[in-house]
Design a protein around this motif. Structure first.
Motif, mmCIF file in Angstrom:
data_model
loop_
_atom_site.group_PDB
_atom_site.id
_atom_site.type_symbol
_atom_site.label_atom_id
_atom_site.label_comp_id
_atom_site.label_asym_id
_atom_site.label_seq_id
_atom_site.Cartn_x
_atom_site.Cartn_y
_atom_site.Cartn_z
ATOM 1 N N PHE A 1 47.210 -5.196 -78.179
ATOM 2 C CA PHE A 1 48.465 -4.639 -77.654
ATOM 3 C C PHE A 1 48.192 -4.090 -76.259
ATOM 4 O O PHE A 1 47.337 -3.212 -76.083
ATOM 5 N N ALA A 2 48.915 -4.605 -75.270
ATOM 6 C CA ALA A 2 48.819 -4.101 -73.896
ATOM 7 C C ALA A 2 50.100 -3.325 -73.608
ATOM 8 O O ALA A 2 51.186 -3.906 -73.551
ATOM 9 N N LEU A 3 49.977 -2.008 -73.438
ATOM 10 C CA LEU A 3 51.134 -1.119 -73.311
ATOM 11 C C LEU A 3 51.212 -0.552 -71.903
ATOM 12 O O LEU A 3 50.304 0.141 -71.451
ATOM 13 N N SER A 4 52.306 -0.815 -71.214
ATOM 14 C CA SER A 4 52.525 -0.258 -69.879
ATOM 15 C C SER A 4 54.013 -0.283 -69.584
ATOM 16 O O SER A 4 54.609 -1.359 -69.490
ATOM 17 N N ALA A 5 54.628 0.907 -69.443
ATOM 18 C CA ALA A 5 56.063 0.970 -69.178
ATOM 19 C C ALA A 5 56.415 0.266 -67.875
ATOM 20 O O ALA A 5 57.421 -0.437 -67.782
ATOM 21 N N SER A 6 55.591 0.431 -66.853
ATOM 22 C CA SER A 6 55.871 -0.184 -65.561
ATOM 23 C C SER A 6 55.426 -1.636 -65.505
ATOM 24 O O SER A 6 55.994 -2.451 -64.762
ATOM 25 N N GLY A 7 54.376 -1.965 -66.241
ATOM 26 C CA GLY A 7 53.784 -3.289 -66.164
ATOM 27 C C GLY A 7 52.792 -3.436 -65.048
ATOM 28 O O GLY A 7 52.178 -4.498 -64.893
ATOM 29 N N ASP A 8 52.600 -2.393 -64.271
ATOM 30 C CA ASP A 8 51.685 -2.459 -63.134
ATOM 31 C C ASP A 8 50.565 -1.421 -63.219
ATOM 32 O O ASP A 8 49.907 -1.149 -62.210
ATOM 33 N N VAL B 1 41.659 1.819 -76.193
ATOM 34 C CA VAL B 1 40.858 1.849 -74.964
ATOM 35 C C VAL B 1 41.748 2.246 -73.800
ATOM 36 O O VAL B 1 42.821 1.679 -73.605
ATOM 37 N N LYS B 2 41.282 3.227 -73.039
ATOM 38 C CA LYS B 2 42.012 3.731 -71.874
ATOM 39 C C LYS B 2 41.131 3.549 -70.650
ATOM 40 O O LYS B 2 40.579 4.495 -70.105
ATOM 41 N N SER B 3 41.001 2.312 -70.229
ATOM 42 C CA SER B 3 40.093 2.019 -69.124
ATOM 43 C C SER B 3 40.376 0.620 -68.595
ATOM 44 O O SER B 3 41.320 -0.056 -69.037
ATOM 45 N N TYR B 4 39.535 0.181 -67.669
ATOM 46 C CA TYR B 4 39.722 -1.119 -67.024
ATOM 47 C C TYR B 4 39.136 -2.277 -67.828
ATOM 48 O O TYR B 4 39.434 -3.433 -67.543
ATOM 49 N N GLN B 5 38.259 -1.985 -68.802
ATOM 50 C CA GLN B 5 37.562 -3.045 -69.505
ATOM 51 C C GLN B 5 37.771 -2.962 -71.011
ATOM 52 O O GLN B 5 37.647 -1.878 -71.592
ATOM 53 N N LEU C 1 45.464 -1.257 -75.628
ATOM 54 C CA LEU C 1 45.159 -0.917 -74.238
ATOM 55 C C LEU C 1 46.309 -0.091 -73.683
ATOM 56 O O LEU C 1 47.461 -0.536 -73.706
ATOM 57 N N GLY C 2 46.017 1.112 -73.194
ATOM 58 C CA GLY C 2 47.081 1.960 -72.660
ATOM 59 C C GLY C 2 46.523 3.104 -71.852
ATOM 60 O O GLY C 2 45.398 3.564 -72.089
ATOM 61 N N MET C 3 47.307 3.568 -70.898
ATOM 62 C CA MET C 3 46.969 4.741 -70.093
ATOM 63 C C MET C 3 48.153 5.693 -70.127
ATOM 64 O O MET C 3 49.303 5.266 -70.225
ATOM 65 N N GLY C 4 47.890 6.987 -70.010
ATOM 66 C CA GLY C 4 48.981 7.954 -70.012
ATOM 67 C C GLY C 4 49.794 7.820 -71.285
ATOM 68 O O GLY C 4 49.243 7.818 -72.394
ATOM 69 N N PRO C 5 51.134 7.665 -71.176
ATOM 70 C CA PRO C 5 51.958 7.503 -72.376
ATOM 71 C C PRO C 5 51.532 6.312 -73.224
ATOM 72 O O PRO C 5 51.578 6.372 -74.453
ATOM 73 N N GLY C 6 51.092 5.233 -72.582
ATOM 74 C CA GLY C 6 50.649 4.070 -73.343
ATOM 75 C C GLY C 6 49.393 4.356 -74.140
ATOM 76 O O GLY C 6 49.249 3.927 -75.290
ATOM 77 N N GLY C 7 48.463 5.091 -73.543
ATOM 78 C CA GLY C 7 47.246 5.466 -74.254
ATOM 79 C C GLY C 7 47.540 6.388 -75.412
ATOM 80 O O GLY C 7 46.966 6.256 -76.499
#
Length: 343
Positions: free
Chosen positions: A89-96, A73-77, A46-52
């Motif tokens: 794997f849940a990837l988020s540099a900010s955590g938010d 997956v780059k989405s809410y679900q 799970l990631g968006m932007g750099p995480g995705g």
């Protein structure tokens, strides 16, 4: 007149890539709470932007060597099949990152075995509450797009520790060695390429999964650091669609577009042949063709080598026209507009 204004520290962040990767290796040492190999049948990122993008890199580097599928997956679900046999794997540099916070919560509720890679925020809080493995990164060490290597290395090493990606830590060390070697010699070639690309729109094409991922990184970095348009695609897929778009208007496109070909040693023989066909077809419709070659031992080293060269080239493009590569006002404006509408 060029400028070295760099308010967010993009130059040092990009050049710290090998040290960031080694730091990620160290953070994974002694990680507890990982499921056993026998308990997992599939891997979800799970990631968006750099995480995705880190998830995409994991899929093209670790994926070919793994006995289990990786889905990004780059989405809410998360997908509906997530259960207690899914490594998440849940990837988020900010955590938010809202999408990742929501998707990770749903995946955990469905029984997914979550591993959080984050700089804190809500994701870290949730992982702690779940008793899930947590690898913390410092979100202030780098602008996120310059630190995506950390978000990629941690899942690689975790998969290696679980026996799903054999030799992962050593592949990462090979990448560190290659980038350090490249770092000593990259500025001259990157400056020269940036000058050749000036005033044109780069088309960055790579081969196979590795080259296509590296090409997208080049595009993203040129967009965000140089604030310039760029486009990316991969061989062989572009030979089934995008190539048809160059059938006319050559008198115009030759003045606008430059072709950048990213090559590596792990191309399928038919991909190599595809590049030959591509050059024959494109030579008359672009202003110039530039080839950037990867080096290093193994696919992980070579894809990171190509990415590093792209990052430095984008910074040189920004410096050549006096732009600060760090801030991305257009992205911030888009986020603020979306946030306003969601209230």
């Amino acid at each position: 007149m060029s400028s070295r204004a760099d308010t967010l520290g993009m130059w040092p962040a990009v050049n710290r890539m090998p040290e960031q990767m080694l730091g990620a290796l160290e953070r994974c040492e002694g990680l507890v709470g990982l499921p056993r190999r026998s308990e997992i049948t599939n891997v979800l990122v799970l990631g968006m932007g750099p995480g995705g993008f880190a998830g995409d890199l994991l899929a093209v580097t670790a994926g070919p060597f793994m006995p289990l599928p990786i889905v990004v997956v780059k989405s809410y679900q998360p997908p509906s099949y997530v259960d207690d046999q899914t490594l998440v794997f849940a990837l988020s540099a900010s955590g938010d990152t809202p999408e990742i916070v929501q998707a990770a919560a749903q995946a955990a509720e469905a029984g997914g075995r979550v591993v959080a890679v984050t700089g804190g925020g809500r994701l870290a809080e949730m992982a702690t509450a779940w008793g899930a493995p947590l690898v913390e990164v410092d979100p202030m060490l780098y602008p996120p797009r310059a630190g995506l290597s950390v978000l990629t290395v941690v899942p690689m090493v975790v998969l290696g520790q679980m026996g799903l990606f054999p030799g992962a830590a050593q592949w990462v060390r090979h990448a560190v060695d290659q980038i350090r070697s490249r770092r000593d010699a990259v500025r001259g070639p990157a400056t020269a390429l940036a000058r050749r690309l000036a005033g044109t729109v780069p088309l960055v094409y790579g081969g196979g999964g590795l080259g296509t991922a590296a090409a997208r990184h080049w595009k993203n970095m040129i967009n965000t650091s140089a604030k310039a348009p760029a486009f990316s695609a991969g061989v062989p897929d572009l030979l089934h669609n995008e190539i048809a778009g160059w059938g006319q208007h050559g008198d115009v496109t030759r003045q606008v577009f430059s072709l950048v070909l990213l090559r590596h040693d792990h191309e399928h023989p038919e991909v190599m042949r595809g590049f030959e066909v591509l050059i024959d077809l494109m030579d008359e419709v672009v202003g110039a063709v530039h080839v950037v070659a990867a080096a290093g031992e193994g696919p992980v080293a070579q894809v990171f080598d190509l990415m590093y060269q792209g990052s430095v080239t984008s910074l040189e493009m920004a410096a050549a026209v006096g732009l600060d590569p760090g801030p991305v006002p257009a992205i911030m404006a888009a986020r603020q507009a979306l946030a306003g509408r969601s209230r």
